[in-house]
Motif scaffolding. Structure first.
Motif, PDB file in Angstrom:
ATOM      1  N   ILE A 130       0.843  -1.204   0.000  1.00  0.00           N
ATOM      2  CA  ILE A 130       0.000   0.000   0.000  1.00  0.00           C
ATOM      3  C   ILE A 130       0.871   1.246   0.000  1.00  0.00           C
ATOM      4  N   GLU A 131       1.937   1.214   0.788  1.00  0.00           N
ATOM      5  CA  GLU A 131       2.836   2.370   0.842  1.00  0.00           C
ATOM      6  C   GLU A 131       3.517   2.591  -0.504  1.00  0.00           C
ATOM      7  N   GLN A 132       3.878   1.510  -1.174  1.00  0.00           N
ATOM      8  CA  GLN A 132       4.506   1.629  -2.490  1.00  0.00           C
ATOM      9  C   GLN A 132       3.527   2.222  -3.500  1.00  0.00           C
ATOM     10  N   ILE A 133       2.261   1.822  -3.419  1.00  0.00           N
ATOM     11  CA  ILE A 133       1.234   2.399  -4.304  1.00  0.00           C
ATOM     12  C   ILE A 133       1.106   3.885  -4.055  1.00  0.00           C
ATOM     13  N   ARG A 134       1.010   4.275  -2.803  1.00  0.00           N
ATOM     14  CA  ARG A 134       0.825   5.695  -2.446  1.00  0.00           C
ATOM     15  C   ARG A 134       2.004   6.546  -2.888  1.00  0.00           C
ATOM     16  N   ASN A 135       3.194   5.954  -2.924  1.00  0.00           N
ATOM     17  CA  ASN A 135       4.398   6.726  -3.250  1.00  0.00           C
ATOM     18  C   ASN A 135       4.720   6.758  -4.735  1.00  0.00           C
ATOM     19  N   LEU A 136       3.888   6.123  -5.571  1.00  0.00           N
ATOM     20  CA  LEU A 136       4.142   6.158  -7.010  1.00  0.00           C
ATOM     21  C   LEU A 136       4.136   7.599  -7.503  1.00  0.00           C
ATOM     22  N   ASP A 137       5.139   7.936  -8.280  1.00  0.00           N
ATOM     23  CA  ASP A 137       5.280   9.303  -8.788  1.00  0.00           C
ATOM     24  C   ASP A 137       4.954   9.323 -10.277  1.00  0.00           C
ATOM     25  N   GLY A 138       4.019  10.188 -10.663  1.00  0.00           N
ATOM     26  CA  GLY A 138       3.621  10.287 -12.064  1.00  0.00           C
ATOM     27  C   GLY A 138       2.139  10.038 -12.231  1.00  0.00           C
ATOM     28  N   GLN A 139       1.660  10.150 -13.471  1.00  0.00           N
ATOM     29  CA  GLN A 139       0.263   9.914 -13.785  1.00  0.00           C
ATOM     30  C   GLN A 139       0.143   8.590 -14.519  1.00  0.00           C
ATOM     31  N   PHE A 140      -0.725   7.703 -14.008  1.00  0.00           N
ATOM     32  CA  PHE A 140      -0.872   6.371 -14.580  1.00  0.00           C
ATOM     33  C   PHE A 140      -2.355   6.138 -14.899  1.00  0.00           C
ATOM     34  N   ASP A 141      -2.678   6.173 -16.176  1.00  0.00           N
ATOM     35  CA  ASP A 141      -4.052   5.950 -16.623  1.00  0.00           C
ATOM     36  C   ASP A 141      -4.134   4.582 -17.287  1.00  0.00           C
ATOM     37  N   PHE A 142      -4.722   3.626 -16.565  1.00  0.00           N
ATOM     38  CA  PHE A 142      -4.813   2.251 -17.043  1.00  0.00           C
ATOM     39  C   PHE A 142      -6.169   1.977 -17.674  1.00  0.00           C
ATOM     40  N   GLU A 143      -6.164   1.232 -18.775  1.00  0.00           N
ATOM     41  CA  GLU A 143      -7.361   0.631 -19.346  1.00  0.00           C
ATOM     42  C   GLU A 143      -7.072  -0.853 -19.495  1.00  0.00           C
ATOM     43  N   MET A 144      -8.026  -1.689 -19.108  1.00  0.00           N
ATOM     44  CA  MET A 144      -7.786  -3.124 -19.143  1.00  0.00           C
ATOM     45  C   MET A 144      -9.012  -3.827 -19.677  1.00  0.00           C
ATOM     46  N   TYR A 145      -8.796  -4.756 -20.622  1.00  0.00           N
ATOM     47  CA  TYR A 145      -9.890  -5.537 -21.202  1.00  0.00           C
ATOM     48  C   TYR A 145      -9.891  -6.928 -20.582  1.00  0.00           C
ATOM     49  N   PHE A 146     -11.079  -7.379 -20.170  1.00  0.00           N
ATOM     50  CA  PHE A 146     -11.212  -8.700 -19.569  1.00  0.00           C
ATOM     51  C   PHE A 146     -12.426  -9.414 -20.148  1.00  0.00           C
ATOM     52  N   ALA A 167      -6.144 -11.560 -26.855  1.00  0.00           N
ATOM     53  CA  ALA A 167      -5.801 -12.310 -25.653  1.00  0.00           C
ATOM     54  C   ALA A 167      -6.048 -11.418 -24.452  1.00  0.00           C
ATOM     55  N   VAL A 168      -6.691 -11.950 -23.435  1.00  0.00           N
ATOM     56  CA  VAL A 168      -6.939 -11.198 -22.212  1.00  0.00           C
ATOM     57  C   VAL A 168      -6.286 -11.931 -21.037  1.00  0.00           C
ATOM     58  N   PRO A 169      -5.991 -11.188 -19.962  1.00  0.00           N
ATOM     59  CA  PRO A 169      -6.161  -9.751 -19.781  1.00  0.00           C
ATOM     60  C   PRO A 169      -5.193  -8.938 -20.640  1.00  0.00           C
ATOM     61  N   ALA A 170      -5.704  -7.830 -21.193  1.00  0.00           N
ATOM     62  CA  ALA A 170      -4.898  -6.919 -22.002  1.00  0.00           C
ATOM     63  C   ALA A 170      -4.921  -5.554 -21.344  1.00  0.00           C
ATOM     64  N   VAL A 171      -3.754  -5.040 -20.989  1.00  0.00           N
ATOM     65  CA  VAL A 171      -3.655  -3.797 -20.228  1.00  0.00           C
ATOM     66  C   VAL A 171      -2.958  -2.730 -21.068  1.00  0.00           C
ATOM     67  N   TYR A 172      -3.533  -1.536 -21.042  1.00  0.00           N
ATOM     68  CA  TYR A 172      -2.942  -0.369 -21.692  1.00  0.00           C
ATOM     69  C   TYR A 172      -2.636   0.676 -20.623  1.00  0.00           C
ATOM     70  N   LEU A 173      -1.504   1.347 -20.752  1.00  0.00           N
ATOM     71  CA  LEU A 173      -1.115   2.406 -19.825  1.00  0.00           C
ATOM     72  C   LEU A 173      -0.889   3.682 -20.615  1.00  0.00           C
ATOM     73  N   ASN A 174      -1.631   4.720 -20.249  1.00  0.00           N
ATOM     74  CA  ASN A 174      -1.539   6.018 -20.921  1.00  0.00           C
ATOM     75  C   ASN A 174      -1.685   5.875 -22.432  1.00  0.00           C
ATOM     76  N   GLY A 175      -2.595   4.983 -22.831  1.00  0.00           N
ATOM     77  CA  GLY A 175      -2.922   4.809 -24.245  1.00  0.00           C
ATOM     78  C   GLY A 175      -2.035   3.852 -25.007  1.00  0.00           C
ATOM     79  N   GLU A 176      -0.999   3.304 -24.368  1.00  0.00           N
ATOM     80  CA  GLU A 176      -0.074   2.404 -25.036  1.00  0.00           C
ATOM     81  C   GLU A 176      -0.150   1.000 -24.444  1.00  0.00           C
ATOM     82  N   PRO A 177       0.085  -0.053 -25.268  1.00  0.00           N
ATOM     83  CA  PRO A 177       0.086  -1.411 -24.719  1.00  0.00           C
ATOM     84  C   PRO A 177       1.079  -1.534 -23.562  1.00  0.00           C
ATOM     85  N   PHE A 178       0.638  -2.161 -22.478  1.00  0.00           N
ATOM     86  CA  PHE A 178       1.458  -2.279 -21.269  1.00  0.00           C
ATOM     87  C   PHE A 178       1.802  -3.725 -20.957  1.00  0.00           C
ATOM     88  N   ALA A 179       0.793  -4.614 -20.970  1.00  0.00           N
ATOM     89  CA  ALA A 179       1.045  -6.011 -20.618  1.00  0.00           C
ATOM     90  C   ALA A 179      -0.123  -6.877 -21.033  1.00  0.00           C
TER      91      ALA A 179
END
Length: 532
Positions: free
Chosen positions: A109-125, A170-182
């Motif tokens: 939880i602390e690592q999540i809170r300390n993330l620096d930057g803007q992260f906009d995720f979209e994920m297809y399931f 193939a799912v799960p398909a994750v995009y971060l800030n509009g780009e393929p992530f994982a």
């Protein structure tokens, strides 16, 4: 929408809400929107701390935000209905938004809170995907605990136009800030490791500070879990270093031959293993990929395992349980079209091919089971087997042959996966009897041709490997090196089965126990000699 049993369960869960939450609905005039409104109303009826707010402005209709009433930044968005495998994810999102603490380590939880930057995720399931909930829940957790993280979780069946636009195959398909992530299963720690640039260095620093173990297990599947439990019960200091706790079991859906359990699923079994391990004083070090093994220089000395992050661990005895991975075809086009038509998980990705033509390569139990599952979803299945006959259990073969939309091709060697540069469109195989090459037009293909042992890191270690790369062991689970044992799918033991891996892990642990109690530590021998 929800039956009486689910409503009662939901009411009980929502009793854990600490603060009020809002369900902000963005709806259209379609049937899916009506279903979404019905679901939201049923959720709200189970707790006075849940309010439905209509008139949401999300362009995706239907969709809804789950947000804390007094802090709108603590929110997550679902587009489509999160039912099926995702109902648990929905419940957890409600609870976490409402202030109920998640069952994760405080440092996560602390690592999540300390993330620096803007992260906009979209994920297809997909609702039938058993790999998707881990990713959905991880992104939900991150969005709720960090205002700079947004997560939009999209049910592919509702938004087929988007799925086709992005060529999601193939799912799960994750995009971060509009780009393929994982693509594929990931938990929150794995996602954080990808976005938190300092995570690897911090993990290495933690490993470097650890004392030597009496027993170090490398691998966290059924063999590794059982080995660690057995050595911990003997009172030995025990560590598990695993690339992914649960191993390949996490990618297995129906398990019907685990003795004493009529039916279970891989993720459930992996969770049970993790809970059992947690009952003992076992140091579990996840997301650690072993890169090299350095054996002790003398009997009773400390073996060393090096990891990709530069850290290392030492132990008097090491039990290798790194398992195996899906074997790839190794033909032109396979790598190019992976997740673009070439897939390995029919349960996860099968629904994406509804009404289409797909192939399955492999005539063993895994391949035939995959073809049976797909025959209920897709338009047509072509099963291709290298051998002259299917090798699966006869009960499975008989069931497969009962489907009118299945074609079985034997004595066929796949030679190429073809495509248009964006996605695959077929494959080429050679008839092993006539030598003739034939082309099959397909929208997707599922590869089910067995396993490859995860033993590359043992190269030049002094540990004997078979021609197939399996770790050679004797009847006690011992390798050719003193104090080094192995168990499970990475070894030469035949019949790669969960129940066998568990037994082999226990046996290797008992052998490690016997080795340690009969072997004086080398450092003590050296100290005694120096004193004399």
């Amino acid at each position: 929408m929800l039956d009486a049993n689910l409503k009662q369960q939901l009411q009980n869960y929502l009793g854990n809400l600490k603060t009020p939450i809002e369900l902000v609905a963005s709806l259209g005039d379609d049937a899916k929107s009506a279903e979404t409104k019905e679901l939201l109303d049923e959720i709200a009826s189970q707790s006075n701390k849940v309010t439905v707010v209509e008139g949401g402005t999300n362009a995706r209709k239907p969709s809804f935000d789950i947000r804390r009433a007094d802090d709108h930044s603590a929110s997550v968005t679902f587009a489509g209905l999160p039912l099926g495998h995702e109902f648990t994810s929905l419940v957890l999102a409600l609870l976490w938004a409402g202030g109920h603490p998640p069952k994760v380590d405080a440092d996560v939880i602390e690592q999540i809170r300390n993330l620096d930057g803007q992260f906009d995720f979209e994920m297809y399931f997909s609702l039938s995907c058993h790999n998707c909930p881990d990713v959905v829940q991880a992104l939900t957790l991150m969005a709720i605990y960090n205002p700079n993280v947004t997560a939009t979780l999209i049910e592919g069946g509702t938004y087929k136009d988007e799925v086709e636009k992005h060529d999601v195959m193939a799912v799960p398909a994750v995009y971060l800030n509009g780009e393929p992530f994982a693509n594929g299963r990931m938990d929150v720690k794995e996602i954080l490791a990808k976005v938190d640039t300092g995570a690897s260095a911090r993990a290495a620093e933690k490993l470097a500070a650890k004392d030597a173990f009496e027993v170090l297990v490398i691998g966290g599947g059924p063999a590794g879990a059982s080995a660690a439990i057995y050595t911990a019960r003997k009172g030995f200091s025990t560590g598990i270093a695993a690339q992914r706790f649960g191993g390949q079991v996490m990618d297995t859906m129906g398990i019907e031959n685990f003795i004493s359990v009529d039916y279970t699923e891989g993720p459930k079994l992996a969770a049970a293993l993790e809970n059992h391990v947690a009952q003992y004083d076992i140091d579990v070090m996840n997301l650690q990929n072993a890169s090299k093994f350095v054996p002790a220089t003398q009997k009773g000395g400390l073996h060393e395992v090096l990891f990709d992050n530069g850290a290392s661990l030492k132990a008097r005895s090491v039990i290798i349980t790194t398992g195996a991975r899906w074997r790839q075809l190794g033909v032109p086009g396979e790598e190019e079209y992976k997740n673009k038509g070439v897939a390995y998980c029919p349960h996860c990705d099968g629904p994406l091919y509804k009404g289409k033509r797909v192939g399955v390569i492999g005539g063993g139990n895994s391949g035939v089971e995959a073809a049976i599952d797909l025959a209920n979803i897709v338009g047509h299945v072509t099963l291709i087997e290298f051998d002259s006959q299917l090798r699966a259990d006869s009960v499975l073969v008989d069931k497969l042959k009962s489907f009118a939309n299945v074609e079985i091709v034997t004595s066929a060697q796949t030679t190429e996966v073809t495509g248009d540069g964006k996605k695959m469109n077929g494959l080429v195989y050679k008839d092993r009897d006539s030598g003739e090459e034939r082309k099959v037009d397909l929208d997707g293909v599922f590869v089910q041709i067995g396993l490859v042992p995860n033993s590359e890191w043992l190269k030049d270690s002094g540990i004997d490997l078979s021609d197939r790369g399996e770790v050679k062991i004797d009847e006690r689970g011992a390798t050719n090196l003193p104090g080094v044992f192995a168990a499970g799918d990475v070894t030469t033991v035949p019949y790669k089965q969960i129940v066998i891996a568990m037994g082999e892990g226990s046996k290797a642990a008992l052998s490690a126990f016997d080795y340690i109690i009969r072997t004086e530590p080398a450092e003590e021998i050296a100290a005694a000699a120096q004193a004399a």
